[in-house]
Design a protein around this motif. Sequence first.
Motif, PDB file in Angstrom:
ATOM      1  N   GLY A   6       0.782  -1.226   0.000  1.00  0.00           N
ATOM      2  CA  GLY A   6       0.000   0.000   0.000  1.00  0.00           C
ATOM      3  C   GLY A   6       0.813   1.275   0.000  1.00  0.00           C
ATOM      4  O   GLY A   6       0.267   2.358  -0.232  1.00  0.00           O
ATOM      5  N   VAL A   7       2.110   1.188   0.246  1.00  0.00           N
ATOM      6  CA  VAL A   7       2.982   2.370   0.226  1.00  0.00           C
ATOM      7  C   VAL A   7       3.615   2.471  -1.162  1.00  0.00           C
ATOM      8  O   VAL A   7       4.301   1.535  -1.592  1.00  0.00           O
ATOM      9  CB  VAL A   7       4.075   2.277   1.301  1.00  0.00           C
ATOM     10  N   PHE A  22       9.306  16.320   5.870  1.00  0.00           N
ATOM     11  CA  PHE A  22       8.063  15.569   6.075  1.00  0.00           C
ATOM     12  C   PHE A  22       6.857  16.259   5.455  1.00  0.00           C
ATOM     13  O   PHE A  22       5.729  15.815   5.614  1.00  0.00           O
ATOM     14  CB  PHE A  22       7.783  15.309   7.565  1.00  0.00           C
ATOM     15  N   VAL A  23       7.105  17.342   4.718  1.00  0.00           N
ATOM     16  CA  VAL A  23       6.008  18.141   4.146  1.00  0.00           C
ATOM     17  C   VAL A  23       6.006  18.078   2.622  1.00  0.00           C
ATOM     18  O   VAL A  23       4.951  18.051   1.991  1.00  0.00           O
ATOM     19  CB  VAL A  23       6.104  19.604   4.620  1.00  0.00           C
ATOM     20  N   TYR A  65       6.447   7.952   1.287  1.00  0.00           N
ATOM     21  CA  TYR A  65       5.689   7.948   2.543  1.00  0.00           C
ATOM     22  C   TYR A  65       4.714   9.130   2.596  1.00  0.00           C
ATOM     23  O   TYR A  65       4.877  10.129   1.900  1.00  0.00           O
ATOM     24  CB  TYR A  65       6.643   7.974   3.735  1.00  0.00           C
ATOM     25  N   ARG A  66       3.704   8.992   3.437  1.00  0.00           N
ATOM     26  CA  ARG A  66       2.701  10.056   3.572  1.00  0.00           C
ATOM     27  C   ARG A  66       3.318  11.309   4.194  1.00  0.00           C
ATOM     28  O   ARG A  66       4.246  11.228   4.998  1.00  0.00           O
ATOM     29  CB  ARG A  66       1.534   9.561   4.441  1.00  0.00           C
ATOM     30  N   LEU A  67       2.767  12.467   3.802  1.00  0.00           N
ATOM     31  CA  LEU A  67       3.323  13.748   4.190  1.00  0.00           C
ATOM     32  C   LEU A  67       2.400  14.511   5.144  1.00  0.00           C
ATOM     33  O   LEU A  67       1.179  14.277   5.193  1.00  0.00           O
ATOM     34  CB  LEU A  67       3.576  14.606   2.941  1.00  0.00           C
ATOM     35  N   ALA A  83       2.592   8.798  10.828  1.00  0.00           N
ATOM     36  CA  ALA A  83       2.249   8.241   9.517  1.00  0.00           C
ATOM     37  C   ALA A  83       3.483   7.956   8.663  1.00  0.00           C
ATOM     38  O   ALA A  83       3.602   6.870   8.075  1.00  0.00           O
ATOM     39  CB  ALA A  83       1.305   9.193   8.787  1.00  0.00           C
ATOM     40  N   ALA A  84       4.405   8.911   8.568  1.00  0.00           N
ATOM     41  CA  ALA A  84       5.594   8.707   7.737  1.00  0.00           C
ATOM     42  C   ALA A  84       6.425   7.545   8.262  1.00  0.00           C
ATOM     43  O   ALA A  84       6.921   6.713   7.478  1.00  0.00           O
ATOM     44  CB  ALA A  84       6.428   9.981   7.688  1.00  0.00           C
ATOM     45  N   PHE A  85       6.595   7.474   9.570  1.00  0.00           N
ATOM     46  CA  PHE A  85       7.351   6.359  10.148  1.00  0.00           C
ATOM     47  C   PHE A  85       6.662   5.035   9.866  1.00  0.00           C
ATOM     48  O   PHE A  85       7.328   4.043   9.508  1.00  0.00           O
ATOM     49  CB  PHE A  85       7.527   6.542  11.658  1.00  0.00           C
TER      50      PHE A  85
END
Length: 305
Positions: free
Chosen positions: A62-63, A85-86, A113-115, A123-125
């Motif tokens: 899913g990633v 992370f943005v 990864y999600r931002l 979420a990113a981790f």
Amino acid sequence: MDYHNLIDAEIWAFIRETESHYPAETAQADSATQRAIYDRMCRAFFAGYPEGVQVKDGSADGVPIRVYEPTAPGATVVYFHGGGFVVGGLDSHDDICAEICAQAQVRVVSVDYRLCPEHPHPAAFEDALTATRYVTLTWPGTHVLAGDSAGGNLAAAVAHHERDTLDLAGQVLIYPGLGGDKTQGSYRDHAHAPMLTLADVNFYETMRFGGTAPTDDVTAAPLADTDFTRLPPTVIFTAECDPLADDGRIYRDAIRAAGGKARRVNEAGLVHGYLRARHRARSARDSFQRIVAATKMLAEQRWCD
């Protein structure tokens, strides 16, 4: 700090070129606009793919991921991009991953990864961890974690979390933010450095956590850990003119004090984000070659100080 003497003309030209892509109102723009500006800036530095690299997009449970295959991969590198992370994604570090693949002759799996702020920590981790576990199951063999800036944070956080579960050959951290004390050392000395200021660090932190950063969450700040044993061999590259520089030094010292293998290279006269300058400035190009060499060393399960 006298940056005009610390930084050479080629890096100053890189800084000015980078800044030229950012309108004055960028800081007040919404996250989608900031990402679009960042991606356009990265694309302006895009150097293409080296010969012999095959690239395909996929999914790691899913990633979203992008896989770079050399002619004969000897190991697999999981790469986490920077961007506070943005911003950033598969396209922002596309050619960087392709060049690491070709020059180190390793498979590189770049992780989208999600931002933040839409997806705050952890979420990113969580995505970094999911992707790493997927990669180790999909491509058995030797695995190295790598990342720049925010991505260096994620690589280290995964290494800490999985130290007793995954047999990682090493980690390569490029100007990582690891959660150091922002009142001391390089955070103070380079608070107004070109490319990344202390105010920028604080902004990204607020976006990532929706407020104040947690004080004891190792998945957010690897330097918050009290145990630095059993970590994979680690090579850290820091930029001299960067508020994050001391995070790499302190992290190296913590691993060594715990009996582990760690080396830090502090690149004189370089600034945060210098990977994009590798085709424009000799100092950045030389550092990139050292990064490739460190990646190859760990992928071959060798170590030299």
